[in-house]
Design an enzyme around this catalytic site. Structure first.
Site, PDB file in Angstrom:
ATOM      1  CG  ASP A 146      55.406  39.196  62.028  1.00  0.00           C
ATOM      2  OD1 ASP A 146      56.143  40.050  61.511  1.00  0.00           O
ATOM      3  OD2 ASP A 146      54.402  39.488  62.708  1.00  0.00           O
ATOM      4  CG  ASP A 201      56.479  44.012  66.358  1.00  0.00           C
ATOM      5  OD1 ASP A 201      57.305  43.713  67.243  1.00  0.00           O
ATOM      6  OD2 ASP A 201      56.625  44.985  65.603  1.00  0.00           O
TER       7      ASP A 201
END
Length: 188
Positions: free
Chosen positions: A11, A13
């Site tokens: 992922d 952020d």
């Protein structure tokens, strides 16, 4: 063709860069964790393929546009390249939570798209590293080993979902660098 067992999906952020409840809306707000950049480079040098799958609903919400997101991703590629690593691909979902797409995590569409683009038919045995339950759920839907990091929203996720610590599937690490140490069998 890369082997699925040598793929780490990240992922963005909260895993690679600082997250914000107000969204990361500009290149100036895109602040990568130095240890994450080095971890990606270390994984690459050790023969792992590293890719990124990220929800970016700020586009649907009008907070930033595709060009701004592309600039952030160019910067990410440049930083990782300068550290001696590479990111094989970055895929994103630009949709909002109510748009009815099939790519917004926790749905598996984003990871399936990534597999297609990387010519990996079966993602089983790959690693999905995230800071939210939806990251882990998307990874599990395609057979990835789930990894939760405490950076970003990870610690809140861990507190909200204590079952993740005892489910026997989810690995928990302080950050991407600690996961990389473990995966590569290196001491912190």
């Amino acid at each position: 063709m890369p082997l699925a067992r040598k793929l780490v999906i990240l992922d963005r952020d909260g895993v690679i860069n600082q997250d914000s409840d107000d969204y990361v809306k500009s290149l100036g707000e895109f602040q990568p964790y130095p240890q994450a950049i080095e971890a990606i480079a270390r994984l690459t040098r050790a023969g792992w393929t590293v890719a990124v799958a990220t929800n970016q609903s700020g586009i649907a919400r009008g907070y930033y546009d595709e060009a701004t997101l592309a600039a952030m991703h160019r910067r990410l590629h440049d930083l990782v390249d300068a550290a001696g690593g590479s990111i094989a691909d970055i895929v994103h979902c630009p949709h909002g939570p109510d748009d009815g797409c099939d790519c917004r995590k926790p749905l598996p569409g984003l990871l399936e798209r990534l597999g297609t683009r990387l010519e990996i038919e079966d993602l089983t045995g790959s690693w999905m590293v995230g800071d939210s339950l939806r990251d882990l759920q998307a990874g599990e839907a395609v057979g990835c080993h789930p990894v939760l990091v405490r950076t970003g929203k990870g610690q809140k996720t861990r507190v909200k979902h204590p079952e993740l610590a005892v489910d026997g599937k989810t690995r928990l690490f302080d950050d991407l660098a600690a996961f990389t140490d473990w995966l590569l069998g290196e001491s912190p």
